[in-house]
Design an enzyme around this catalytic site. Structure first.
Site, PDB file in Angstrom:
ATOM      1  N   GLY A  48       0.765  -1.246   0.000  1.00  0.00           N
ATOM      2  CA  GLY A  48       0.000   0.000   0.000  1.00  0.00           C
ATOM      3  C   GLY A  48       0.791   1.289   0.000  1.00  0.00           C
ATOM      4  O   GLY A  48       0.330   2.298  -0.526  1.00  0.00           O
ATOM      5  N   ASP A 103       0.887   3.229   4.576  1.00  0.00           N
ATOM      6  CA  ASP A 103      -0.155   3.926   3.818  1.00  0.00           C
ATOM      7  C   ASP A 103      -1.266   4.413   4.745  1.00  0.00           C
ATOM      8  O   ASP A 103      -1.699   5.556   4.672  1.00  0.00           O
ATOM      9  CB  ASP A 103      -0.736   3.026   2.708  1.00  0.00           C
ATOM     10  N   ASP A 106      -5.144   1.857  10.609  1.00  0.00           N
ATOM     11  CA  ASP A 106      -6.569   1.644  10.854  1.00  0.00           C
ATOM     12  C   ASP A 106      -6.714   1.189  12.314  1.00  0.00           C
ATOM     13  O   ASP A 106      -6.710   2.012  13.216  1.00  0.00           O
ATOM     14  CB  ASP A 106      -7.048   0.599   9.831  1.00  0.00           C
ATOM     15  N   PHE A 155     -13.952   3.435   4.528  1.00  0.00           N
ATOM     16  CA  PHE A 155     -13.030   2.713   3.658  1.00  0.00           C
ATOM     17  C   PHE A 155     -12.638   3.575   2.456  1.00  0.00           C
ATOM     18  O   PHE A 155     -13.483   4.168   1.806  1.00  0.00           O
ATOM     19  CB  PHE A 155     -13.656   1.399   3.193  1.00  0.00           C
ATOM     20  N   ASP A 162      -5.888  -0.173  -1.696  1.00  0.00           N
ATOM     21  CA  ASP A 162      -6.679  -1.060  -2.538  1.00  0.00           C
ATOM     22  C   ASP A 162      -7.953  -1.552  -1.875  1.00  0.00           C
ATOM     23  O   ASP A 162      -8.092  -1.544  -0.655  1.00  0.00           O
ATOM     24  CB  ASP A 162      -5.848  -2.300  -2.884  1.00  0.00           C
TER      25      ASP A 162
HETATM   26  P1  IMP Z   1      -4.334  -1.949  10.696  1.00  0.00           P
HETATM   27  O1  IMP Z   1      -3.422  -3.083  11.031  1.00  0.00           O
HETATM   28  O2  IMP Z   1      -5.754  -2.203  11.109  1.00  0.00           O
HETATM   29  O3  IMP Z   1      -3.831  -0.608  11.208  1.00  0.00           O
HETATM   30  O4  IMP Z   1      -4.487  -1.871   9.137  1.00  0.00           O
HETATM   31  C1  IMP Z   1      -3.464  -1.695   8.332  1.00  0.00           C
HETATM   32  C2  IMP Z   1      -3.731  -2.162   6.919  1.00  0.00           C
HETATM   33  O5  IMP Z   1      -5.121  -2.397   6.591  1.00  0.00           O
HETATM   34  C3  IMP Z   1      -3.302  -1.049   6.012  1.00  0.00           C
HETATM   35  O6  IMP Z   1      -1.905  -1.069   5.800  1.00  0.00           O
HETATM   36  C4  IMP Z   1      -4.114  -1.332   4.781  1.00  0.00           C
HETATM   37  O7  IMP Z   1      -3.462  -2.276   3.976  1.00  0.00           O
HETATM   38  C5  IMP Z   1      -5.408  -1.916   5.298  1.00  0.00           C
HETATM   39  N1  IMP Z   1      -6.479  -0.872   5.357  1.00  0.00           N
HETATM   40  C6  IMP Z   1      -7.033  -0.348   6.461  1.00  0.00           C
HETATM   41  N2  IMP Z   1      -7.979   0.570   6.166  1.00  0.00           N
HETATM   42  C7  IMP Z   1      -8.023   0.621   4.807  1.00  0.00           C
HETATM   43  C8  IMP Z   1      -8.813   1.403   3.867  1.00  0.00           C
HETATM   44  O8  IMP Z   1      -9.656   2.245   4.202  1.00  0.00           O
HETATM   45  N3  IMP Z   1      -8.545   1.167   2.546  1.00  0.00           N
HETATM   46  C9  IMP Z   1      -7.627   0.262   2.114  1.00  0.00           C
HETATM   47  N4  IMP Z   1      -6.867  -0.464   2.952  1.00  0.00           N
HETATM   48  C10 IMP Z   1      -7.065  -0.295   4.297  1.00  0.00           C
HETATM   49 MG    MG Z   2      -0.713  -1.658   4.205  1.00  0.00          MG
END
Ligand code: IMP
Ligand code: MG
Length: 178
Positions: A48, A103, A106, A155, A162
């Protein structure tokens, strides 16, 4: 309104190319100032972050290196939940000033599980730079040192991000149409 179809979903414009580039320049300016003489190593997390990492790195005017890693997440051999390993971290990170480039943050799960592996190798320092952050979704307390843009818990796709592998190829960011 302009719409973007990605697979079965419809997205609408959210962050313009200009906004993204302007915020990246602001973050790069801070990094250029704070890392003067420190030769930081940027550790960009694929897939990403590839567009963000490239645009951010182009704005870095001090001596710096960049490497790209991929995180593989799988269930441990015991039923002990997720193990995240890095593929492609070939640089020696001991005593280096690291800037992890993401990127989007979340829930924060990814970095929460992965950062200890970097810290194990005793870098001189470690900071996080992310293009986007969803504060409402973040369940792990993470210090995000350089955040370009905080967004609501929706999202988004585009500019490297992606939906099921698609939608990465745009200069702006779109959000899911509600
Ligand atoms: P986390 O571990 O929940 O912080 O999420 C990290 C990963 O989830 C990011 O590096 C993205 O690849 C994916 N992700 C989280 N939210 C989104 C979104 O809104 N669009 C696309 N990918 C996302
Ligand atoms: Mg990512």
């Amino acid at each position: 309104m302009r719409e973007l179809k990605v697979l079965d979903k419809t997205f609408v414009p959210f962050l313009s190319q200009e906004t993204i580039q302007e915020k990246i320049k602001e973050v790069a300016a801070s990094i250029n100032k704070e890392y003067q003489g420190k030769k930081p190593l940027f550790v960009a997390i694929l897939n990403g972050s590839f567009m963000f990492a490239a645009d951010l790195f182009k704005e870095i005017t001090i001596d710096a290196e960049i490497c790209f890693i991929k995180l593989a997440s799988y269930k441990g051999t015991q039923s002990t939940g997720h193990v995240i390993t890095a593929i492609g971290l070939d640089s020696n990170i001991t005593d280096r000033h690291l800037i992890v480039v993401e990127d989007i943050i979340d829930t924060g799960n990814t970095l929460h599980s992965f950062l200890p592996q970097l810290l194990n190798q005793q870098p001189a320092s470690l900071k996080i730079a992310t293009l986007l952050h969803k504060p409402e979704a973040t369940v792990h307390p993470l210090t995000i040192d350089y955040c370009c843009i905080s967004i609501p818990n929706k999202f988004v796709v585009g500019y490297g991000l992606d939906y099921d592998g698609f939608g990465r190829n745009s200069k702006e960011i779109f959000q899911l149409k509600s």
